[in-house]
Design a protein around this motif. Sequence first.
Motif, PDB file in Angstrom:
ATOM      1  N   ILE A 129       0.777  -1.149   0.005  1.00  0.00           N
ATOM      2  CA  ILE A 129       0.139  -0.113  -0.022  1.00  0.00           C
ATOM      3  C   ILE A 129       0.975   1.093  -0.042  1.00  0.00           C
ATOM      4  O   ILE A 129       1.597   1.364   0.968  1.00  0.00           O
ATOM      5  N   TYR A 130       0.378   2.320  -1.168  1.00  0.00           N
ATOM      6  CA  TYR A 130       1.541   3.216  -1.174  1.00  0.00           C
ATOM      7  C   TYR A 130       0.593   4.579  -0.763  1.00  0.00           C
ATOM      8  O   TYR A 130      -0.606   4.486  -0.983  1.00  0.00           O
ATOM      9  N   TYR A 131       1.153   5.459   0.075  1.00  0.00           N
ATOM     10  CA  TYR A 131       0.607   6.671   0.579  1.00  0.00           C
ATOM     11  C   TYR A 131       0.987   7.955  -0.233  1.00  0.00           C
ATOM     12  O   TYR A 131       2.072   7.888  -0.428  1.00  0.00           O
ATOM     13  N   GLY A 132       0.210   8.880  -0.481  1.00  0.00           N
ATOM     14  CA  GLY A 132       0.236  10.131  -0.741  1.00  0.00           C
ATOM     15  C   GLY A 132      -0.201  10.970  -0.147  1.00  0.00           C
ATOM     16  O   GLY A 132      -0.762  10.837   0.929  1.00  0.00           O
ATOM     17  N   VAL A 133       0.374  12.369   0.001  1.00  0.00           N
ATOM     18  CA  VAL A 133       0.240  13.369   0.963  1.00  0.00           C
ATOM     19  C   VAL A 133      -0.874  14.358   0.542  1.00  0.00           C
ATOM     20  O   VAL A 133      -0.938  14.990  -0.621  1.00  0.00           O
ATOM     21  N   GLY A 144      -3.613  20.698   5.882  1.00  0.00           N
ATOM     22  CA  GLY A 144      -2.866  19.965   6.903  1.00  0.00           C
ATOM     23  C   GLY A 144      -2.014  18.959   6.029  1.00  0.00           C
ATOM     24  O   GLY A 144      -1.918  18.982   4.544  1.00  0.00           O
ATOM     25  N   GLU A 145      -1.540  17.879   6.662  1.00  0.00           N
ATOM     26  CA  GLU A 145      -0.872  16.731   5.755  1.00  0.00           C
ATOM     27  C   GLU A 145      -1.499  15.537   6.113  1.00  0.00           C
ATOM     28  O   GLU A 145      -1.189  15.211   7.303  1.00  0.00           O
ATOM     29  N   THR A 146      -2.365  14.991   5.360  1.00  0.00           N
ATOM     30  CA  THR A 146      -3.029  13.503   5.572  1.00  0.00           C
ATOM     31  C   THR A 146      -2.444  12.566   4.707  1.00  0.00           C
ATOM     32  O   THR A 146      -2.507  12.912   3.468  1.00  0.00           O
ATOM     33  N   TYR A 147      -1.858  11.713   5.227  1.00  0.00           N
ATOM     34  CA  TYR A 147      -1.401  10.369   4.329  1.00  0.00           C
ATOM     35  C   TYR A 147      -2.620   9.538   3.861  1.00  0.00           C
ATOM     36  O   TYR A 147      -3.350   8.913   4.965  1.00  0.00           O
ATOM     37  N   ARG A 148      -2.824   9.383   2.769  1.00  0.00           N
ATOM     38  CA  ARG A 148      -3.736   8.486   2.160  1.00  0.00           C
ATOM     39  C   ARG A 148      -3.352   7.646   1.154  1.00  0.00           C
ATOM     40  O   ARG A 148      -2.560   7.764   0.344  1.00  0.00           O
ATOM     41  N   VAL A 149      -4.309   6.331   0.948  1.00  0.00           N
ATOM     42  CA  VAL A 149      -3.577   5.406  -0.041  1.00  0.00           C
ATOM     43  C   VAL A 149      -3.756   5.954  -1.355  1.00  0.00           C
ATOM     44  O   VAL A 149      -4.923   6.593  -1.792  1.00  0.00           O
ATOM     45  N   SER A 150      -2.885   6.347  -2.116  1.00  0.00           N
ATOM     46  CA  SER A 150      -2.995   6.765  -3.599  1.00  0.00           C
ATOM     47  C   SER A 150      -2.805   5.552  -4.474  1.00  0.00           C
ATOM     48  O   SER A 150      -3.290   5.760  -5.679  1.00  0.00           O
ATOM     49  N   GLU A 151      -2.238   4.221  -4.242  1.00  0.00           N
ATOM     50  CA  GLU A 151      -2.380   3.240  -5.030  1.00  0.00           C
ATOM     51  C   GLU A 151      -1.823   1.944  -4.152  1.00  0.00           C
ATOM     52  O   GLU A 151      -1.413   2.245  -2.946  1.00  0.00           O
ATOM     53  N   TYR A 152      -2.405   0.781  -4.638  1.00  0.00           N
ATOM     54  CA  TYR A 152      -1.883  -0.328  -3.999  1.00  0.00           C
ATOM     55  C   TYR A 152      -1.696  -1.711  -5.071  1.00  0.00           C
ATOM     56  O   TYR A 152      -2.144  -1.496  -6.149  1.00  0.00           O
ATOM     57  N   TYR A 153      -0.578  -2.406  -4.600  1.00  0.00           N
ATOM     58  CA  TYR A 153      -0.351  -3.454  -5.429  1.00  0.00           C
ATOM     59  C   TYR A 153      -0.603  -4.889  -4.884  1.00  0.00           C
ATOM     60  O   TYR A 153      -0.636  -4.902  -3.697  1.00  0.00           O
ATOM     61  N   VAL A 154      -1.104  -5.580  -5.593  1.00  0.00           N
ATOM     62  CA  VAL A 154      -1.573  -7.079  -4.928  1.00  0.00           C
ATOM     63  C   VAL A 154      -0.583  -8.174  -5.890  1.00  0.00           C
ATOM     64  O   VAL A 154      -0.539  -8.134  -7.055  1.00  0.00           O
ATOM     65  N   ASN A 155       0.270  -8.837  -5.131  1.00  0.00           N
ATOM     66  CA  ASN A 155       1.080  -9.791  -5.871  1.00  0.00           C
ATOM     67  C   ASN A 155       0.735 -11.252  -5.227  1.00  0.00           C
ATOM     68  O   ASN A 155       0.670 -11.402  -4.132  1.00  0.00           O
ATOM     69  N   PHE A 156       0.689 -12.359  -6.291  1.00  0.00           N
ATOM     70  CA  PHE A 156       0.031 -13.661  -5.767  1.00  0.00           C
ATOM     71  C   PHE A 156       1.416 -14.318  -5.496  1.00  0.00           C
ATOM     72  O   PHE A 156       2.114 -14.814  -6.528  1.00  0.00           O
ATOM     73  N   THR A 157       2.023 -14.519  -4.175  1.00  0.00           N
ATOM     74  CA  THR A 157       3.034 -15.061  -3.892  1.00  0.00           C
ATOM     75  C   THR A 157       3.355 -16.550  -4.295  1.00  0.00           C
ATOM     76  O   THR A 157       4.350 -17.194  -4.021  1.00  0.00           O
ATOM     77  N   ASP A 158       1.994 -17.257  -4.286  1.00  0.00           N
ATOM     78  CA  ASP A 158       2.163 -18.560  -4.561  1.00  0.00           C
ATOM     79  C   ASP A 158       2.227 -19.018  -6.138  1.00  0.00           C
ATOM     80  O   ASP A 158       2.396 -20.177  -6.400  1.00  0.00           O
ATOM     81  N   GLY A 159       2.348 -17.817  -6.885  1.00  0.00           N
ATOM     82  CA  GLY A 159       2.212 -18.227  -8.269  1.00  0.00           C
ATOM     83  C   GLY A 159       0.751 -17.446  -9.053  1.00  0.00           C
ATOM     84  O   GLY A 159      -0.215 -17.180  -8.250  1.00  0.00           O
TER      85      GLY A 159
END
Length: 242
Positions: free
Chosen positions: A101-105, A111-126
């Motif tokens: 999960i990546y945050y942007g300001v 003020g300065e609020t950290y919010r989710v700007s994008e996120y990645y999902v990786n399938f670690t089992d393949g």
Amino acid sequence: MVKKMRSMALVFSLCSILFGFVCSLHASESLEDGILWLTKNAVREKFGTPNYLYCEEEPFRRYRIVTPEEEEGLKKTFLYDVPLHDLYYLKRNNTNIELRIYYGVDRSNGGETYRVSEYYVNFTDGPVPLGKISGLIPECKPIHQSPKVFQEHMFNLNNYRIIFVTDKVSSLTNHFGSIFVDPDKDIKDWSLTYDVILTEGESENVSSNSMVKEIIVSVDGEYRIGKTKHVFKTRRINNPLQ
């Protein structure tokens, strides 16, 4: 004169209420996936303490992955304020995933609020079949209703990216896109978007059986996607899940 001043005061009061409502709306909402735009505290309430923290310090290009216990020590090494992103290892329906999960300001309210700007999902089992994604990742259910789907050739990796655009444009998605993605004022179609990365060697004839290795969830739109179509040979395709 008194009546005029009273009218102006009433207008100012109504504007203040409206502005406060809009700010409150933006502060409390998430997008349809339930994660984008959440504050960092809301993410921690939803998923718990992350397994690791990830950061990237530019322009020095320093990358670090540390445990949450090392956060304060890591911050002391920075020359300026650097967002720390959350890295989770979760299990969904007996499938292991990495959720980055990546945050942007967000400075829109002063003020300065950290919010989710994008996120990645990786399938670690393949890799997993495209048709099974929403069962493993409930946040991805909107891809089934996406009216606009694009295919791009990632020539540097010799595979394909399928972009599902949900087409649900709102004041929040437009605000989101303008502060986190692209300041281009001509873009009016910001909406929840899923970049589905197919494995190398998958056919360009996409189906529910196409194998997926990674998903990137963000806000995007047809207009901005079209700005790079000459690079990725972007073309419109039918939604393979309908």
